[in-house]
Every structure is written in C-alpha cells, then in structure tokens.
Write a protein that holds these residues in place. Structure first.
Motif, PDB file in Angstrom:
ATOM      1  N   ARG A  67       0.822  -1.220   0.000  1.00 33.08           N
ATOM      2  CA  ARG A  67       0.000   0.000   0.000  1.00 33.08           C
ATOM      3  C   ARG A  67       0.850   1.261   0.000  1.00 33.08           C
ATOM      4  O   ARG A  67       0.408   2.302  -0.507  1.00 33.08           O
ATOM      5  CB  ARG A  67      -0.943   0.002   1.214  1.00 33.08           C
ATOM      6  N   TYR A  68       2.057   1.171   0.570  1.00 35.25           N
ATOM      7  CA  TYR A  68       2.943   2.339   0.565  1.00 35.25           C
ATOM      8  C   TYR A  68       3.341   2.694  -0.874  1.00 35.25           C
ATOM      9  O   TYR A  68       3.306   3.866  -1.263  1.00 35.25           O
ATOM     10  CB  TYR A  68       4.200   2.065   1.396  1.00 35.25           C
ATOM     11  N   PHE A  69       3.718   1.697  -1.648  1.00 34.28           N
ATOM     12  CA  PHE A  69       4.158   1.948  -3.024  1.00 34.28           C
ATOM     13  C   PHE A  69       2.991   2.058  -4.001  1.00 34.28           C
ATOM     14  O   PHE A  69       3.044   2.841  -4.957  1.00 34.28           O
ATOM     15  CB  PHE A  69       5.090   0.824  -3.491  1.00 34.28           C
ATOM     16  N   PHE A  70       1.937   1.277  -3.771  1.00 33.49           N
ATOM     17  CA  PHE A  70       0.813   1.215  -4.709  1.00 33.49           C
ATOM     18  C   PHE A  70      -0.512   1.361  -3.947  1.00 33.49           C
ATOM     19  O   PHE A  70      -1.283   0.406  -3.842  1.00 33.49           O
ATOM     20  CB  PHE A  70       0.837  -0.117  -5.474  1.00 33.49           C
ATOM     21  N   PRO A  71      -0.797   2.540  -3.416  1.00 26.09           N
ATOM     22  CA  PRO A  71      -2.035   2.730  -2.666  1.00 26.09           C
ATOM     23  C   PRO A  71      -3.256   2.604  -3.578  1.00 26.09           C
ATOM     24  O   PRO A  71      -3.176   2.841  -4.788  1.00 26.09           O
ATOM     25  CB  PRO A  71      -1.898   4.151  -2.115  1.00 26.09           C
ATOM     26  N   LYS A  72      -4.367   2.222  -2.994  1.00 26.79           N
ATOM     27  CA  LYS A  72      -5.623   2.196  -3.744  1.00 26.79           C
ATOM     28  C   LYS A  72      -5.949   3.611  -4.224  1.00 26.79           C
ATOM     29  O   LYS A  72      -5.804   4.573  -3.464  1.00 26.79           O
ATOM     30  CB  LYS A  72      -6.756   1.686  -2.855  1.00 26.79           C
ATOM     31  N   PHE A  73      -6.382   3.726  -5.473  1.00 28.14           N
ATOM     32  CA  PHE A  73      -6.679   5.045  -6.028  1.00 28.14           C
ATOM     33  C   PHE A  73      -7.704   5.783  -5.171  1.00 28.14           C
ATOM     34  O   PHE A  73      -7.551   6.981  -4.899  1.00 28.14           O
ATOM     35  CB  PHE A  73      -7.193   4.907  -7.469  1.00 28.14           C
ATOM     36  N   ILE A  74      -8.733   5.078  -4.736  1.00 26.07           N
ATOM     37  CA  ILE A  74      -9.780   5.687  -3.918  1.00 26.07           C
ATOM     38  C   ILE A  74      -9.187   6.333  -2.661  1.00 26.07           C
ATOM     39  O   ILE A  74      -9.598   7.415  -2.238  1.00 26.07           O
ATOM     40  CB  ILE A  74     -10.829   4.624  -3.514  1.00 26.07           C
ATOM     41  N   ASP A  75      -8.191   5.657  -2.066  1.00 28.99           N
ATOM     42  CA  ASP A  75      -7.597   6.169  -0.822  1.00 28.99           C
ATOM     43  C   ASP A  75      -6.784   7.442  -1.036  1.00 28.99           C
ATOM     44  O   ASP A  75      -6.462   8.133  -0.062  1.00 28.99           O
ATOM     45  CB  ASP A  75      -6.685   5.099  -0.196  1.00 28.99           C
ATOM     46  N   THR A  76      -6.421   7.731  -2.272  1.00 26.58           N
ATOM     47  CA  THR A  76      -5.586   8.905  -2.533  1.00 26.58           C
ATOM     48  C   THR A  76      -6.405  10.158  -2.865  1.00 26.58           C
ATOM     49  O   THR A  76      -5.846  11.246  -2.939  1.00 26.58           O
ATOM     50  CB  THR A  76      -4.612   8.641  -3.701  1.00 26.58           C
TER      51      THR A  76
END
Length: 256
Positions: A181-190
């Motif tokens: 999640r650090y490198f590839f967070p969910k788009f929604i979370d960003t």
C-alpha cells in the motif's frame, strides 16, 4: 570531524595543532545549516583537506528507508579519495543520502589496536546494521522499480523469498500488505478529503479508477452521501490530474 576522528587524531599525534580554537569576547556561533547538497558537500571537502593526515576520504551514506531509490541504495558505502575533485552527485534530494567524512583505520595511522566494529545506522525500522538491512531494501526496490505493471510487481512482492531476518523487517513495516500500500495505494484512498463511508460507496458502485469516476455522470456521484458540488469538482479535478494507470485501481507512488 567525528568524535572517533578527533580521538584518532589525538592519540596518533598526527598534528601538533590545537584541536579547538578558543574565541574570546565573541558571541557563540550558531551551527551552520546547509540547505543544498552542494553546501553540505563543499563543507565536507574543506574539512577533509584540513585533516588529510587522518582522513581516508568521503563515504556515501544512503538513507536506509524503503522510500530511498535503488540508484541511491546501490551506492551506499562508496568511497571518494581525491580531495581535489568533487564526489559524484548520487543524491538528487538531500534526504536521499550524504557524503560523510571517513577516517583512516588504526593500521593506516600506524597504531596497533583492534579496529572499531561497524556501528548501527538509523532507518525506518529503528537502528540497524547496514550490512543486514541494506540487502532487504535493495530486494524490495528491485521489484517495485521494475518497468512492469502494478499487478505484476505486487505479485512479485508476495512471492519474494523472505528469510527469518527479513521477516522481522517486514513485520516492523506492518506486513507485506502495508508495504504494498505504501508503493501502490488504492486510487480511492488517494482522493483528498474523502471519508471512509464515501470511499465505500464509490467501491460499491465499482467507481474505483480515475477513468471510471471520470465517466460517471454527475448525478451518480452527487447521490453519494458526502459528495456535494464542491467535493464533486475536487474529485473531477483530481481524476483529470491522473495521467498514468488510469484504468488501475491503484496508484504508482514509486520514486526512482
């Protein structure tokens, strides 16, 4: 100069000059704060030239964190030995790493005594020995910096061989899923300023990528609790600013 360096200079008798110059009738000087890589580097070279009797050169110290790019981690421990030339520019940002002064060994100073054992370095999991932690960081970065899809890199992170020692590092990072999640967070979370219930509603409507949200009509988005006209505009603007992986439900946050 480091404390060890001053100690070596003191007991080796390498210089008859006083270690500290005392100033009288002046206000104590404030420590210099370097704001650029060049300032910090030039200061190290000046001290090196003034203490060549005990200095071997400059050693590059990388920041031991998973955010540090592979190009930097691979240069950790590199030695620069020519005081008349500047060392290579390795760090592009000051946080990535620094050139540090490296003293000569006891043997090089002509002193018959055991060498000082390597010390620990600060890291994102606490104090570590670079020889132990650096290979773990390099293994992670070699995967996340691959020129492959996000899904492929995530799969390889899951499949990466983990020794007992590396397992402790993974646990200190919160587990492999947190690293992912650090490198590839969910788009929604960003998306800025979205609460969890709003995110959940978007996911229920299968609106979890920038392209899907961009294609959704205003009416559908405004029907979600927590999204008004101002929030709708902010979401539209954010989605428009995404240029890569627009059909992925994750964002690539890897810094190379």
């Amino acid at each position: 100069m480091s404390i060890i360096g001053m100690f070596k200079k003191l007991i080796s008798g390498a210089s008859a000059e006083p270690m500290v110059k005392v100033q009288t009738n002046t206000a104590p000087s404030k420590p210099k704060i370097f704001t650029t890589i060049e300032e910090s580097q030039n200061n190290k070279i000046e001290h090196w030239k003034a203490n060549q009797d005990i200095m071997e050169g400059l050693e590059f110290i990388a920041t031991l964190q998973i955010r540090t790019p592979l190009r930097v981690l691979l240069r950790h421990g590199e030695i620069h030995t020519d005081p008349n030339t500047e060392p290579h520019r390795i760090a592009m940002e000051m946080w990535e790493g620094i050139w540090s002064m490296k003293t000569k060994s006891w043997r090089e100073l002509g002193i018959d005594m055991p060498e000082i054992a390597p010390g620990t370095h600060a890291s994102d999991v606490g104090q570590v020995l670079p020889d132990d932690y650096l290979p773990f960081l390099i293994a992670i970065r070699k995967i996340v910096e691959l020129d492959e899809s996000i899904d492929t890199r995530i799969k390889k992170l899951h499949e990466m061989p983990i020794s007992d020692e590396w397992k402790s590092y993974v646990e200190k990072h919160g587990g492999i899923e947190k690293i992912i999640r650090y490198f590839f967070p969910k788009f929604i979370d960003t998306i800025p300023s979205l609460n969890q219930s709003t995110e959940d509603e978007l996911c229920k409507l299968n609106l979890n990528t920038s392209n899907l949200i961009a294609a959704a009509p205003d009416k559908a988005l405004l029907s979600i609790k927590g999204i008004g006209q101002a929030k709708l505009k902010a979401i539209r603007d954010y989605c428009a600013g995404i240029t890569d992986n627009r059909d992925s439900d994750r964002i690539d946050k890897v810094i190379r």
